[in-house]
Design an enzyme around this catalytic site. Structure first.
Site, PDB file in Angstrom:
ATOM      1  N   HIS A 194      13.693  24.564   1.231  1.00 47.81           N
ATOM      2  CA  HIS A 194      14.038  23.516   2.198  1.00 47.81           C
ATOM      3  C   HIS A 194      14.870  24.047   3.376  1.00 47.81           C
ATOM      4  O   HIS A 194      14.562  23.778   4.534  1.00 47.81           O
ATOM      5  CB  HIS A 194      14.808  22.381   1.518  1.00 47.81           C
ATOM      6  CG  HIS A 194      14.101  21.801   0.321  1.00 47.81           C
ATOM      7  ND1 HIS A 194      12.732  21.711   0.239  1.00 47.81           N
ATOM      8  CD2 HIS A 194      14.567  21.266  -0.840  1.00 47.81           C
ATOM      9  CE1 HIS A 194      12.395  21.145  -0.915  1.00 47.81           C
ATOM     10  NE2 HIS A 194      13.490  20.877  -1.579  1.00 47.81           N
ATOM     11  N   GLU A 235      24.504  17.254  -0.941  1.00 51.63           N
ATOM     12  CA  GLU A 235      24.079  16.192  -1.862  1.00 51.63           C
ATOM     13  C   GLU A 235      25.278  15.686  -2.641  1.00 51.63           C
ATOM     14  O   GLU A 235      26.167  16.477  -2.986  1.00 51.63           O
ATOM     15  CB  GLU A 235      23.057  16.740  -2.853  1.00 51.63           C
ATOM     16  CG  GLU A 235      21.779  17.233  -2.212  1.00 51.63           C
ATOM     17  CD  GLU A 235      20.732  17.522  -3.274  1.00 51.63           C
ATOM     18  OE1 GLU A 235      19.918  16.628  -3.531  1.00 51.63           O
ATOM     19  OE2 GLU A 235      20.759  18.616  -3.853  1.00 51.63           O
ATOM     20  N   LYS A 274       6.678  22.738  -5.825  1.00 52.17           N
ATOM     21  CA  LYS A 274       7.664  23.769  -6.027  1.00 52.17           C
ATOM     22  C   LYS A 274       8.208  23.681  -7.449  1.00 52.17           C
ATOM     23  O   LYS A 274       8.041  22.610  -8.048  1.00 52.17           O
ATOM     24  CB  LYS A 274       8.781  23.673  -4.989  1.00 52.17           C
ATOM     25  CG  LYS A 274       9.684  22.423  -5.164  1.00 52.17           C
ATOM     26  CD  LYS A 274      10.730  22.382  -4.117  1.00 52.17           C
ATOM     27  CE  LYS A 274      11.995  23.078  -4.554  1.00 52.17           C
ATOM     28  NZ  LYS A 274      12.887  22.236  -5.369  1.00 52.17           N
TER      29      LYS A 274
HETATM   30  C1  BG6 Z   1      14.382  18.901  -4.560  1.00 51.15           C
HETATM   31  C2  BG6 Z   1      15.372  19.596  -5.456  1.00 51.15           C
HETATM   32  O1  BG6 Z   1      13.416  19.814  -4.110  1.00 51.15           O
HETATM   33  O2  BG6 Z   1      15.064  18.362  -3.430  1.00 51.15           O
HETATM   34  C3  BG6 Z   1      16.467  18.634  -5.881  1.00 51.15           C
HETATM   35  O3  BG6 Z   1      14.704  20.090  -6.612  1.00 51.15           O
HETATM   36  C4  BG6 Z   1      17.110  17.987  -4.675  1.00 51.15           C
HETATM   37  O4  BG6 Z   1      17.448  19.308  -6.653  1.00 51.15           O
HETATM   38  C5  BG6 Z   1      16.038  17.393  -3.756  1.00 51.15           C
HETATM   39  O5  BG6 Z   1      17.999  16.981  -5.133  1.00 51.15           O
HETATM   40  C6  BG6 Z   1      16.658  16.911  -2.456  1.00 51.15           C
HETATM   41  O6  BG6 Z   1      15.684  16.234  -1.702  1.00 51.15           O
HETATM   42  P1  BG6 Z   1      16.099  15.109  -0.666  1.00 51.15           P
HETATM   43  O7  BG6 Z   1      14.803  14.720  -0.020  1.00 51.15           O
HETATM   44  O8  BG6 Z   1      16.749  14.003  -1.452  1.00 51.15           O
HETATM   45  O9  BG6 Z   1      17.066  15.737   0.291  1.00 51.15           O
END
Ligand code: BG6
Length: 511
Positions: A260, A236, A168
């Site tokens: 996501h 996050e 992505k």
């Molecule tokens: C990525 C984004 O796809 O997913 C990031 O580009 C984000 O900005 C990350 O921090 C989050 O992934 P995870 O697995 O840590 O929830």
């Protein structure tokens, strides 16, 4: 459970090493390779899921010798592996690392790659099966695929396969995603394209389908008759982590929501597929995404909230405002937070709102899907205050503290009838003892065995973009005047709370 277990339902003993192949990583000098891909490949080797006849070729414009590449990755793996590195196992993997430096747009790079791959087929017995992993900036995707095609590296026959994993962001909006799909389809068949969304590599995300369709208990309740609404939160604590340049042109909708969160939504709300074959699952996802009621510019005002963090404190550490991050414009209007109310206009979900939110610099790292069931008719409890009659909640915790929780009311022991919410808890770590993984293991392995269930099909991606593009357009037409509108370390802008409050609801995790 691997996705192979989901899609082909093999016995544990039939999960075997993948077929002989070479993985070619474009952009191999970058972050993804050292942080996620190599640790995932190491974990696969550790689980005996890599074939004996195997090699990895790194391609990047950085000038580096093969020995330098091997030494770099040897240092990196010790920093980023999710388990303690066993020297012997790493050495076996290290001997299969090759490096080619070259420009992605230069035909010469691909001629050299062709020669190198033929040499590797002879040296390592990789049988002409190639997996190309595009871990580069999105600007190069189309060119790399075109060059691979021109060099005849994408041609399959009965004896060998050629597959391409595309990272992505897949497009920037609906038009660019369509153009990218179109460009790719002139070279590759859809069955050769693996569009990655790393959320689908998470065990807990794959478990949504098993939980829903492998148990008789909840699915009969999984509809508008019994469910009041569904919340999906991906929170996050991190900011943009030095990626200001990338994030400025991206924002939370493109970075997280379109991919996501929509995958979580589709897994939660789709109809049962007729089998766990890739296309059967992806057909149902597409049907679900197609049923989302499009937001008009007027509806964007009422059903979409965006925000950007100001300075604040996250986990007791002072952090700067988004606008003060490196390589971010001091008057940036890029959103670091988004909350949406979506309606799904189908037989199962008509009238059930889905609230989705994601943001950076929130107080906790947490991804969960929370299903609120409808209240019972409260005739028996008329005398009790309304607050004490809490509805039933089912919460699927994707990360961290992976698990599933069911909240229901129980009588507080004593002479009076008093109800308190209590929880039944399933925690992955207690049952299965989670092996630390990057989430990329399953995805890489699935691609090597040709299982596309956990990858996005062209129509899935375009449908995701068609939902968010009107929102992005509406926001672009009236740039926000109030950014930053939430302090780092808080649960986002006030308007996101109001989105639910005006309908008598509230975010489940809010303090
Ligand atoms: C990525 C984004 O796809 O997913 C990031 O580009 C984000 O900005 C990350 O921090 C989050 O992934 P995870 O697995 O840590 O929830």
């Amino acid at each position: 459970m691997t996705s192979a277990a989901i899609s082909h339902l093999p016995t544990e003993a039939s999960v075997r090493p993948a077929e002989p192949c070479t993985i070619v990583i474009f952009g191999a000098a970058g972050d993804l390779t050292k942080r996620l891909l190599m640790p995932a490949l190491y974990n696969l080797a550790h689980s005996n899921l890599l074939p004996e006849e195997f090699a990895i070729v790194g391609v990047a414009h950085t000038m580096m010798s093969q020995d330098d590449f091997r030494s770099k990755l040897s240092r990196d793996i010790r920093e980023f592996a999710t388990v303690a590195v066993e020297d012997q196992l790493w050495e076996r993997l290290e001997q299969r690392l090759y490096y080619l430096s070259g420009e992605f747009q230069d035909a010469n790079t691909y001629h050299q790659l062709q020669d190198l791959l033929t040499q590797i087929d002879q040296e390592c017995g990789t049988q002409g099966n190639y997996l190309f992993y595009l871990a580069t900036s999105a600007n190069f995707f189309c060119d790399i695929v075109a060059q691979l095609g021109a060099a005849k590296l994408t041609q399959e026959d009965d004896k060998h396969w050629r597959r391409v994993i595309i990272e992505k962001p897949f497009g920037h909006d609906l038009a660019s995603a369509r153009a990218l799909n179109k460009g790719i389809s002139t070279v590759l068949k859809e069955s050769q394209v693996y569009r990655i969304d790393h959320y689908l590599g998470k065990e807990t995300v794959q478990n949504i389908l098993v939980f829903r369709f492998g148990n008789g208990l909840f699915e009969p309740l999984w509809n508008r008759e019994h469910i009041d609404h569904i919340q999906i939160t991906v929170a996050e604590t991190v900011g943009v982590e030095g990626r200001g340049n990338f994030y400025e042109g991206t924002g939370a909708v493109r970075d997280m929501m379109q991919n996501h969160l929509f995958q979580l939504l589709a897994m939660t709300a789709m109809e049962p597929p007729i089998s766990f074959e890739a296309d059967a699952v992806r057909d149902e996802k597409s049907k679900l995404l197609k049923s989302i009621v499009p937001l008009t510019p007027e509806a964007v005002l009422h059903n979409a909230v965006h925000g950007q963090y100001g300075a604040g404190s996250v986990k007791d550490t002072e952090v700067p405002a988004y606008r003060s991050e490196p390589r971010v414009a001091p008057d940036s209007t890029t959103e670091t937070y988004v909350a949406l109310k979506l309606n799904i206009d189908n037989w199962r979900w008509a009238g059930v709102p889905f609230y989705l939110r994601t943001g950076k610099r929130l107080p906790k790292r947490l991804t969960e899907i929370s299903i609120q069931f409808k209240q019972v008719p409260s005739l028996l409890f008329r005398q009790m205050s309304i607050d004490s009659l809490t509805p039933n909640f089912l919460t699927i915790r994707i990360q961290p503290e992976e698990g599933i929780h069911l909240q229901f009311g129980a009588k507080v022991p004593g002479p009076a009838i008093k109800i308190d919410p209590v929880e039944m808890d399933f925690c992955y770590a207690n049952y299965f003892g989670m092996a630390p993984s990057t989430g990329y293991e399953t995805l890489l392995y699935d691609c090597m065995i040709g299982d596309a269930t956990l990858f996005q099909r062209a129509d899935n991606v375009e449908l995701g973009w068609s939902v968010v593009t009107p929102i992005l357009d509406a926001w672009a037409a009236t740039p926000p005047q109030t950014f930053p509108n939430y302090a780092a370390g808080t649960w986002g802008p006030k308007a996101a709370d109001e989105l639910l409050q005006k309908e008598g609801r509230r975010w489940r995790v809010h303090q």
